[in-house]
Design an enzyme around this catalytic site. Structure first.
Site: not given
Length: 242
Positions: A18, A26, A96, A113, A124, A188, A212
């Site tokens: 961020t 989220r 990213d 991810h 293909c 999270s 966090n």
């Protein structure tokens, strides 16, 4: 015989990026909270069956701040720790590529991810760059097809409704079981199976540290929970490990 170096595992989530201008999806002010319909643009079934969703998804990709983002203090701190000779592995939920842009070698980064900077054909499996796809969109192709077979293209990311690559996930689980310190930062810890890595690490004796802003389901397992901003908290924490 020399002793093996302690292994530091870092699970990085959206909160790490961020400060580079990439929005959290989220969090309380995340994209899904502001525009719940946006989730369809990264949901595999919607994407594959609806050309309009694909067009909107490509436009979202083209306008995404990833392409102008630079690594921030958190990314650089991870690279600095690795440069000391510490055994470091990053398991990231981010797509990213900023850990690599900060200088961390590919072999030290597991992308759970996928990576938004590559494009794959769903028919293909041919891979090209997202930059090439976006150039075609800028030239007027609103839903560019695979140049090899005509199949549907998508970024090489794991969309909602798709399973994680089992090889990547298996490697991440092995790291979680073997590490001495496991740091979950900017996540999270709600998205499975990635979130379960924190529990696996704690169960196998790792020191679990959570950095966090918001509470997570794994806070009670943690040896330390840090709520201060990631851009200052993570460099300070990693400096003590180095």
């Amino acid at each position: 015989m020399s002793q093996p170096r302690p292994l530091v595992a870092i699970l990085s989530g959206a909160g790490v990026s961020t400060d580079s201008g990439i929005p959290d999806y989220r969090g309380p002010n995340g994209l899904w909270q502001r525009d719940p319909d946006a989730e369809k643009l990264v949901t595999y079934d919607y994407y594959m069956r609806d050309p309009d969703i694909r067009r909107r998804s490509w436009l979202m990709r083209a306008e995404h701040p990833t392409w102008h983002a630079e690594p921030n203090a958190a990314h650089r701190a991870v690279t600095a720790l690795a440069a000391t000779g510490a055994a470091v592995r990053v398991i990231t939920q981010n797509v990213d590529g900023l850990h690599q842009l900060a200088g961390l070698p590919d072999r030290k980064v597991l992308e759970l991810h996928g990576n938004a900077r590559a494009v794959v054909c769903t028919a293909c499996a041919d891979r090209t760059t997202t930059e090439q796809a976006l150039d075609r969109i800028a030239a007027g192709q609103d839903d560019p097809a695979c140049l090899r077979c005509g199949g549907i293209l998508k970024t090489a990311t794991v969309m909602f409704g798709q399973a994680l690559d089992p090889e990547v996930l298996g490697h991440a689980m092995a790291i979680a079981r073997a590490c001495t310190v496991f740091i979950a930062v900017g996540t999270s810890l709600q998205v499975q199976p990635a979130a379960s890595l924190a529990g696996v690490a704690a169960e196998h004796g790792a020191r679990l540290i959570i950095v966090n802003a918001e509470p997570t389901p794994y806070d009670d397992l943690a040896d330390e929970v840090i709520r201060t901003p990631i851009g200052t908290a993570l460099p300070a924490l990693l400096a003590t490990l180095g």
